[in-house]
Design a protein around this motif. Structure first.
Motif, PDB file in Angstrom:
ATOM      1  N   SER A 115       0.834  -1.204   0.000  1.00 32.70           N
ATOM      2  CA  SER A 115       0.000   0.000   0.000  1.00 32.70           C
ATOM      3  C   SER A 115       0.870   1.256   0.000  1.00 32.70           C
ATOM      4  N   ASN A 116       1.948   1.236   0.779  1.00 32.24           N
ATOM      5  CA  ASN A 116       2.873   2.372   0.811  1.00 32.24           C
ATOM      6  C   ASN A 116       3.571   2.519  -0.537  1.00 32.24           C
TER       7      ASN A 116
ATOM      8  N   GLY B 293       1.268   4.189  -2.883  1.00 37.87           N
ATOM      9  CA  GLY B 293       1.209   5.624  -2.617  1.00 37.87           C
ATOM     10  C   GLY B 293       2.408   6.359  -3.177  1.00 37.87           C
TER      11      GLY B 293
ATOM     12  N   SER C 135       2.061   6.400  -7.017  1.00 35.77           N
ATOM     13  CA  SER C 135       0.993   7.332  -7.383  1.00 35.77           C
ATOM     14  C   SER C 135       1.459   8.784  -7.228  1.00 35.77           C
ATOM     15  N   HIS C 136       2.126   9.085  -6.112  1.00 31.89           N
ATOM     16  CA  HIS C 136       2.604  10.454  -5.879  1.00 31.89           C
ATOM     17  C   HIS C 136       3.627  10.863  -6.940  1.00 31.89           C
TER      18      HIS C 136
END
Length: 124
Positions: A49-50, A53, A56-57
């Protein structure tokens, strides 16, 4: 509420940006463009999940600059990109990303396919 410090946030953004840019570079250019780059040690133990993120960022920052648009306008397609890319990577590709902070050659191909699927332009 801020989840990470400003310095950690900047390091996270730099590492994520480097991984996205590296995913779209050729092998020899990639090595030259990442000279002096040290991957974030937190990648080694980051949850999937990290990692999503981070990817995505990096996509949001890169695509907003590339397309000359507001970051908010690319958040949804970049979420699509991160989901599709990470779900397509095998265990070895994930481990390579964790170790280096960028996608290896097989993962790059999957990342480029995810850009196309999510209707995001490929960086030049």
């Amino acid at each position: 509420m801020r989840l990470v410090s400003s310095r950690a946030s900047k390091l996270l953004a730099a590492a994520a940006l480097a991984s996205l840019l590296a995913a779209c570079q050729s092998g020899r250019t990639q090595v030259a463009s990442l000279e002096g780059y040290t991957p974030d040690p937190a990648l080694k133990t980051a949850s999937k999940s990290n990692l999503k993120g981070r990817v995505s960022h990096a996509c949001v920052v890169t695509q907003a600059r590339f397309q000359k648009v507001a970051e908010a306008s690319v958040e949804q397609p970049c979420g699509c990109y991160a989901d599709r890319t990470l779900s397509s990577l095998d265990g070895g590709e994930i481990q390579s990303y964790r170790a280096t902070g960028y996608f290896n050659d097989s993962a790059k191909a999957k990342a480029l396919n995810a850009l196309d699927s999510c209707k995001l332009p490929r960086p030049a």
